[in-house]
Design an enzyme around this catalytic site. Structure first.
Site, short mmCIF file in Angstrom:
data_model
loop_
_atom_site.label_atom_id
_atom_site.label_comp_id
_atom_site.label_asym_id
_atom_site.label_seq_id
_atom_site.Cartn_x
_atom_site.Cartn_y
_atom_site.Cartn_z
N HIS A 184 -32.82 -24.52 10.21
CA HIS A 184 -33.06 -25.55 11.22
C HIS A 184 -31.79 -25.97 11.95
O HIS A 184 -31.80 -26.96 12.68
CB HIS A 184 -33.70 -26.78 10.59
N GLU A 216 -45.61 -20.23 17.61
CA GLU A 216 -44.65 -20.06 18.70
C GLU A 216 -44.81 -18.73 19.43
O GLU A 216 -44.70 -18.67 20.66
CB GLU A 216 -43.23 -20.19 18.14
#
Length: 352
Positions: free
Chosen positions: A131, A62
């Site tokens: 998450h 990322e």
């Protein structure tokens, strides 16, 4: 002509498709973007129409890929990047905070970074501490980044289109529980301003102001309150930078009471900023101290038993409003649509 009703997820998919068709400088990239599930359906089918050169997968890197996308943005492209969890975007903070947010300022307005980053927040299926976070306050704290949190299908499309054609980097937070919400959405490249709140329901007794999915909970809370004689006004704040204090302030001056809600922690969060801004501007109009509704200051639990206690819902908002209004009435909780409150209903599937 009847209104065209589509899902929140379909509105996002449509916005991207229309931008890709209209402007060759637009491209879409993200982990899983061209995959069969299409990031909760928001990118489904786009690679078939536009090909892998404009609808791209990316490695699980990322930080590096956000740097690549920023380089494309300053070179004349208008990229849309998708982080399927905001938790993953933490790895790209250096690029977003130290580079993208500062570019226009450091170069005296001569350079721009028209970058859109979609970040998915919220809960589902017990995905726990790494998450399920809602980290919007991090990004809102950084000058140079625009941060929006659409709660309706129309705003999901209109704000995304506006973000693509804005010359500043824009962070769009999408809550997972909103993807199946439906609403009227205009066809074409209609734009919604990236700033400004909206009054979703008019009322006189208490203001319920929230971001993202909490707007849905606020509307449910207003219905509960109506049953016991409390008339709640619901304000969808929509934009986190800047916060529309004029609209929420006008509501509080009318009602004298405020419940501010967010999908994230109350400590050091968006609700703290909303309350501080309202107190600074509307102190004389307040009949009671404002109340904040959000997550407790602990990591997200995974087990159903703890998750049921962790997340605030409409009933929590309604009871806080009752207390502000000095009402002795009681509100019964609505029956859950599923036995596990980490899933909104049986149609909600995932995790991708």
């Amino acid at each position: 002509m009847s209104e065209r009703i589509i899902k929140y997820s379909e509105a996002i998919q449509e916005a991207q498709a229309e931008c890709l068709r209209a402007d060759p400088s637009v491209f879409l990239i993200g982990l899983g973007v061209p995959g069969p599930t299409g990031i909760f359906g928001t990118t489904r089918g786009l690679v078939d129409e536009f090909g892998p050169d404009r609808v791209m997968d990316m490695p699980a890197s990322e930080g590096g890929m956000t740097g690549v996308v920023l380089g494309a943005a300053v070179s004349g492209f208008r990229p849309i990047m998708v982080h399927m969890r905001v938790d993953f975007a933490v790895l790209s903070m250096e690029t977003l905070v130290n580079q993208a947010a500062k570019w226009h300022y450091m170069y005296g307005g001569k350079m721009r970074a028209p970058l859109v980053v979609r970040m998915i927040i919220g809960r589902g299926w017990g995905q726990g501490p790494q998450h399920s976070q809602s980290l919007q306050a991090w990004f809102a704290h950084v000058p140079g980044l625009k941060v929006v949190m659409p709660a309706t299908a129309a705003d999901a499309k209109g704000m995304l289109v506006s973000a693509v054609y804005d010359d500043a980097p824009v962070i769009i937070f999408e809550h997972r529980w909103l993807y199946s919400v439906t609403g009227p959405v205009s066809p074409g490249l209609a734009r919604t301003p990236l700033e400004g709140a909206r009054v979703m329901r008019s009322g006189r007794d208490v203001t319920l102001a929230g971001f993202s999915y909490m707007t849905i909970e606020n509307m449910r809370a207003a219905e509960m309150l109506q049953e016991v004689g409390i008339d709640a006004e619901v304000v969808d704040l929509r934009s986190l930078t800047p916060i529309d204090y004029e609209t929420v302030g006008e509501s509080v001056r009318k009602t004298g009471r405020l419940v501010a809600s967010d999908t994230a922690h109350t400590d050091f969060g968006a609700t703290a900023e909303v309350v501080a801004g309202v107190v600074e501007r509307c102190f004389a109009s307040l009949k009671k101290a404002p109340v904040r509704i959000g997550l407790p200051f602990i990591p997200t639990p995974t087990t159903p038993a703890l998750a049921d206690l962790y997340y605030p819902r409409a009933i929590d908002i309604a009871r806080a409003a009752l207390k502000l209004c000095d009402s002795t009435r009681e509100i019964a909780d609505l029956p859950a649509k599923t036995p596990w409150r980490d899933v909104p209903d049986s149609t909600f599937t995932g995790p991708y």
